[in-house]
Motif scaffolding. Structure first.
Motif, PDB file in Angstrom:
ATOM      1  N   MET A  96       0.818  -1.049  -0.103  1.00  0.00           N
ATOM      2  CA  MET A  96       0.050  -0.027   0.103  1.00  0.00           C
ATOM      3  C   MET A  96       0.897   1.280   0.124  1.00  0.00           C
ATOM      4  O   MET A  96       1.801   1.219   0.356  1.00  0.00           O
ATOM      5  CB  MET A  96      -0.892   0.016   1.168  1.00  0.00           C
ATOM      6  N   SER A  97       0.283   2.407  -0.502  1.00  0.00           N
ATOM      7  CA  SER A  97       1.205   3.431  -0.592  1.00  0.00           C
ATOM      8  C   SER A  97       0.964   4.462   0.540  1.00  0.00           C
ATOM      9  O   SER A  97       1.909   5.396   0.719  1.00  0.00           O
ATOM     10  CB  SER A  97       0.478   4.521  -1.730  1.00  0.00           C
ATOM     11  N   LYS A  98       0.018   4.421   1.722  1.00  0.00           N
ATOM     12  CA  LYS A  98       0.212   5.218   2.485  1.00  0.00           C
ATOM     13  C   LYS A  98      -0.256   4.269   4.163  1.00  0.00           C
ATOM     14  O   LYS A  98      -0.777   3.305   3.975  1.00  0.00           O
ATOM     15  CB  LYS A  98      -1.134   6.149   2.748  1.00  0.00           C
ATOM     16  N   ALA A  99       0.505   4.891   5.136  1.00  0.00           N
ATOM     17  CA  ALA A  99       0.469   4.094   6.353  1.00  0.00           C
ATOM     18  C   ALA A  99      -1.251   4.077   6.673  1.00  0.00           C
ATOM     19  O   ALA A  99      -1.678   3.258   7.507  1.00  0.00           O
ATOM     20  CB  ALA A  99       1.327   4.704   7.256  1.00  0.00           C
ATOM     21  N   SER A 100      -1.855   5.391   6.629  1.00  0.00           N
ATOM     22  CA  SER A 100      -3.086   5.610   7.177  1.00  0.00           C
ATOM     23  C   SER A 100      -4.072   4.321   6.168  1.00  0.00           C
ATOM     24  O   SER A 100      -5.071   4.021   7.000  1.00  0.00           O
ATOM     25  CB  SER A 100      -3.766   6.849   6.552  1.00  0.00           C
ATOM     26  N   ALA A 101      -3.708   4.014   5.037  1.00  0.00           N
ATOM     27  CA  ALA A 101      -4.605   3.268   4.471  1.00  0.00           C
ATOM     28  C   ALA A 101      -4.204   1.920   4.868  1.00  0.00           C
ATOM     29  O   ALA A 101      -5.240   0.938   5.202  1.00  0.00           O
ATOM     30  CB  ALA A 101      -4.275   2.967   2.911  1.00  0.00           C
ATOM     31  N   VAL A 102      -3.023   1.388   5.386  1.00  0.00           N
ATOM     32  CA  VAL A 102      -2.869  -0.085   6.177  1.00  0.00           C
ATOM     33  C   VAL A 102      -3.730  -0.072   7.492  1.00  0.00           C
ATOM     34  O   VAL A 102      -4.304  -0.922   7.477  1.00  0.00           O
ATOM     35  CB  VAL A 102      -1.271  -0.078   6.368  1.00  0.00           C
ATOM     36  N   GLN A 103      -3.606   0.918   8.037  1.00  0.00           N
ATOM     37  CA  GLN A 103      -4.258   0.915   9.406  1.00  0.00           C
ATOM     38  C   GLN A 103      -5.872   0.795   9.294  1.00  0.00           C
ATOM     39  O   GLN A 103      -6.463   0.165   9.759  1.00  0.00           O
ATOM     40  CB  GLN A 103      -4.019   2.212  10.285  1.00  0.00           C
ATOM     41  N   GLY A 104      -6.416   1.512   8.207  1.00  0.00           N
ATOM     42  CA  GLY A 104      -7.801   1.818   8.070  1.00  0.00           C
ATOM     43  C   GLY A 104      -8.578   0.520   7.537  1.00  0.00           C
ATOM     44  O   GLY A 104      -9.236  -0.167   8.138  1.00  0.00           O
ATOM     45  N   ILE A 105      -7.824  -0.174   6.568  1.00  0.00           N
ATOM     46  CA  ILE A 105      -7.974  -1.598   6.057  1.00  0.00           C
ATOM     47  C   ILE A 105      -8.042  -2.556   7.103  1.00  0.00           C
ATOM     48  O   ILE A 105      -8.931  -3.556   7.195  1.00  0.00           O
ATOM     49  CB  ILE A 105      -7.586  -1.860   4.673  1.00  0.00           C
ATOM     50  N   SER A 106      -6.753  -2.566   7.788  1.00  0.00           N
ATOM     51  CA  SER A 106      -6.541  -3.353   8.883  1.00  0.00           C
ATOM     52  C   SER A 106      -7.711  -3.431   9.824  1.00  0.00           C
ATOM     53  O   SER A 106      -8.307  -4.651  10.360  1.00  0.00           O
ATOM     54  CB  SER A 106      -5.135  -3.177   9.497  1.00  0.00           C
ATOM     55  N   MET A 107      -8.262  -2.418  10.335  1.00  0.00           N
ATOM     56  CA  MET A 107      -9.182  -2.399  11.232  1.00  0.00           C
ATOM     57  C   MET A 107     -10.544  -2.745  10.828  1.00  0.00           C
ATOM     58  O   MET A 107     -11.355  -3.331  11.675  1.00  0.00           O
ATOM     59  CB  MET A 107      -9.413  -0.894  11.832  1.00  0.00           C
ATOM     60  N   LEU A 108     -10.845  -2.496   9.638  1.00  0.00           N
ATOM     61  CA  LEU A 108     -12.099  -3.070   8.899  1.00  0.00           C
ATOM     62  C   LEU A 108     -11.879  -4.540   8.856  1.00  0.00           C
ATOM     63  O   LEU A 108     -13.153  -5.087   8.983  1.00  0.00           O
ATOM     64  CB  LEU A 108     -12.233  -2.426   7.485  1.00  0.00           C
ATOM     65  N   ILE A 109     -10.863  -5.168   8.981  1.00  0.00           N
ATOM     66  CA  ILE A 109     -10.974  -6.704   8.806  1.00  0.00           C
ATOM     67  C   ILE A 109     -11.151  -7.047  10.094  1.00  0.00           C
ATOM     68  O   ILE A 109     -11.627  -8.093  10.552  1.00  0.00           O
ATOM     69  CB  ILE A 109      -9.598  -7.070   8.329  1.00  0.00           C
ATOM     70  N   LEU A 110     -10.176  -6.609  11.087  1.00  0.00           N
ATOM     71  CA  LEU A 110      -9.906  -6.997  12.399  1.00  0.00           C
ATOM     72  C   LEU A 110     -11.236  -7.013  13.366  1.00  0.00           C
ATOM     73  O   LEU A 110     -11.430  -7.591  14.139  1.00  0.00           O
ATOM     74  CB  LEU A 110      -8.853  -6.393  13.028  1.00  0.00           C
ATOM     75  N   PHE A 111     -11.705  -5.680  13.275  1.00  0.00           N
ATOM     76  CA  PHE A 111     -12.846  -5.476  14.248  1.00  0.00           C
ATOM     77  C   PHE A 111     -13.980  -6.529  13.963  1.00  0.00           C
ATOM     78  O   PHE A 111     -14.464  -6.836  15.194  1.00  0.00           O
ATOM     79  CB  PHE A 111     -13.530  -3.932  14.016  1.00  0.00           C
ATOM     80  N   PRO A 112     -14.634  -6.613  12.834  1.00  0.00           N
ATOM     81  CA  PRO A 112     -15.487  -7.816  12.879  1.00  0.00           C
ATOM     82  C   PRO A 112     -14.935  -9.209  13.298  1.00  0.00           C
ATOM     83  O   PRO A 112     -15.723  -9.741  13.925  1.00  0.00           O
ATOM     84  CB  PRO A 112     -15.943  -7.884  11.207  1.00  0.00           C
ATOM     85  N   LEU A 113     -13.850  -9.419  12.780  1.00  0.00           N
ATOM     86  CA  LEU A 113     -13.026 -10.752  13.285  1.00  0.00           C
ATOM     87  C   LEU A 113     -13.168 -11.039  14.908  1.00  0.00           C
ATOM     88  O   LEU A 113     -13.457 -11.967  15.547  1.00  0.00           O
ATOM     89  CB  LEU A 113     -11.755 -11.155  12.687  1.00  0.00           C
ATOM     90  N   THR A 114     -12.723  -9.788  15.499  1.00  0.00           N
ATOM     91  CA  THR A 114     -12.539  -9.993  17.126  1.00  0.00           C
ATOM     92  C   THR A 114     -13.901  -9.883  17.668  1.00  0.00           C
ATOM     93  O   THR A 114     -14.228 -10.795  18.634  1.00  0.00           O
ATOM     94  CB  THR A 114     -11.640  -8.821  17.561  1.00  0.00           C
ATOM     95  N   PHE A 115     -14.852  -8.973  17.377  1.00  0.00           N
ATOM     96  CA  PHE A 115     -16.195  -8.828  17.904  1.00  0.00           C
ATOM     97  C   PHE A 115     -17.264  -9.951  17.573  1.00  0.00           C
ATOM     98  O   PHE A 115     -17.812 -10.199  18.395  1.00  0.00           O
ATOM     99  CB  PHE A 115     -16.923  -7.488  17.876  1.00  0.00           C
ATOM    100  N   MET A 116     -17.048 -10.417  16.238  1.00  0.00           N
ATOM    101  CA  MET A 116     -17.886 -11.554  15.996  1.00  0.00           C
ATOM    102  C   MET A 116     -16.980 -12.915  16.436  1.00  0.00           C
ATOM    103  O   MET A 116     -16.806 -13.823  15.453  1.00  0.00           O
ATOM    104  CB  MET A 116     -18.293 -11.571  14.551  1.00  0.00           C
ATOM    105  N   SER A 117     -16.739 -13.150  17.395  1.00  0.00           N
ATOM    106  CA  SER A 117     -16.210 -14.141  18.089  1.00  0.00           C
ATOM    107  C   SER A 117     -16.491 -14.651  19.441  1.00  0.00           C
ATOM    108  O   SER A 117     -17.554 -13.933  20.146  1.00  0.00           O
ATOM    109  CB  SER A 117     -14.364 -13.862  18.114  1.00  0.00           C
ATOM    110  N   SER A 118     -15.871 -15.576  19.991  1.00  0.00           N
ATOM    111  CA  SER A 118     -16.324 -15.997  21.239  1.00  0.00           C
ATOM    112  C   SER A 118     -15.454 -15.141  22.494  1.00  0.00           C
ATOM    113  O   SER A 118     -15.552 -15.430  23.588  1.00  0.00           O
ATOM    114  CB  SER A 118     -15.882 -17.582  21.510  1.00  0.00           C
TER     115      SER A 118
END
Length: 275
Positions: A186-208
């Motif tokens: 990716m071209s920007k650190a903000s893009a890495v952080q933004g997309i990563s959070m979009l992936i991780l938040f559903p995975l962590t909250f939609m878990s046990s």
């Protein structure tokens, strides 16, 4: 006047210096040196530790006192459920920093300067990943300490707690390869952080991690039961609360190994192209 042109002698021609071969031992030493550089960066920029110091404290307090009575009847009964969940969420989310800081270093030209040094080309990348394991360790210790202060007494004893912490750190190291690849591509650190959070938040909250799976809608339960985060949370609970190694431990280790097997070569390949 006649000017005679002569070809430059071989001694006057400036040739690019050949990159000497780096042995495995030198590669390891270079990697540890770069890891030390990463740790020194944390020392001089302590705000980089805010996520691994404040987050486990705040999340543990909020989730325990907000949901403890509603889910488990009282705060004390909820602690064996929430502490492993908070631990997994905190450390996994911390692994995002690997990708963002990697992208920042590449944008600042830091890695370009490393090219001129007689070191292994892979050392800056491997060193950054290694240094971040210190952050995972800090988050792990603080989460268990905060839980102990609130009354959590893990039934697995010190060995169970240490094994649970090592499992989370190892799995987070594996996940960090995914975010390292994103940092390279990716071209920007903000893009890495933004997309990563979009992936991780559903995975962590939609878990046990926070609530019993059986209280969720059926369609969500189907996802939660195959969610790798759920397997890791169950494995940490088994180790910390009971000192038991079960099938979830095996699934967590297998998942981490698969992630490393897929994303480590991809990350290294893409990094070497740009390094």
């Amino acid at each position: 006047m006649t000017t005679t042109l002569t070809a430059p002698s071989e001694s006057t021609v400036t040739r690019p210096a050949a990159r000497h071969r780096i042995s495995l031992r030198q590669t390891v030493e270079n990697t540890l040196t770069m890891a030390y550089r990463g740790i020194i960066k944390i020392k001089h920029n302590p705000e980089q530790l805010f996520d691994v110091t404040l987050q486990p404290i705040l999340f543990t307090l909020m989730f325990t006192y907000i949901f403890g009575g509603a889910i488990s009847g009282d705060v004390h009964s909820y602690l064996p459920v929430i502490i492993p969940g908070i631990l997994v969420q905190t450390v996994i989310i911390t692994s995002v920093v690997t990708g963002t800081q990697l992208r920042e270093d590449m944008d600042k030209g830091v890695f370009d300067r490393f090219k001129s040094l007689p070191i292994a080309r892979i050392a800056p990348l491997a060193g950054a990943l290694t240094a971040d394991m210190v952050r995972y360790g800090i988050a792990t210790v603080l989460t268990f300490v905060m839980g102990y202060i609130m009354g959590y007494r893990p039934g697995g004893g010190i060995l169970g707690v240490v094994a649970a912490g090592l499992l989370v750190i190892g799995c987070s190291f594996a996940v960090s390869w995914i975010f390292a690849l994103m940092g390279v591509l990716m071209s920007k650190a903000s893009a890495v952080q933004g997309i990563s959070m979009l992936i991780l938040f559903p995975l962590t909250f939609m878990s046990s991690a926070f609530v019993p799976v059986e209280t969720m809608p059926g369609w969500m339960q189907a996802f939660v039961n195959v969610n790798p985060i759920s397997h890791l949370v169950y494995a940490v609970r088994d180790l910390a609360n009971n000192g038991h190694i079960g099938s979830h431990f095996g699934w967590s280790v297998l998942g981490a190994a698969i992630i490393v097997a897929i994303f480590a070569p991809l990350t290294v390949k893409m990094y070497m192209r740009k390094a």
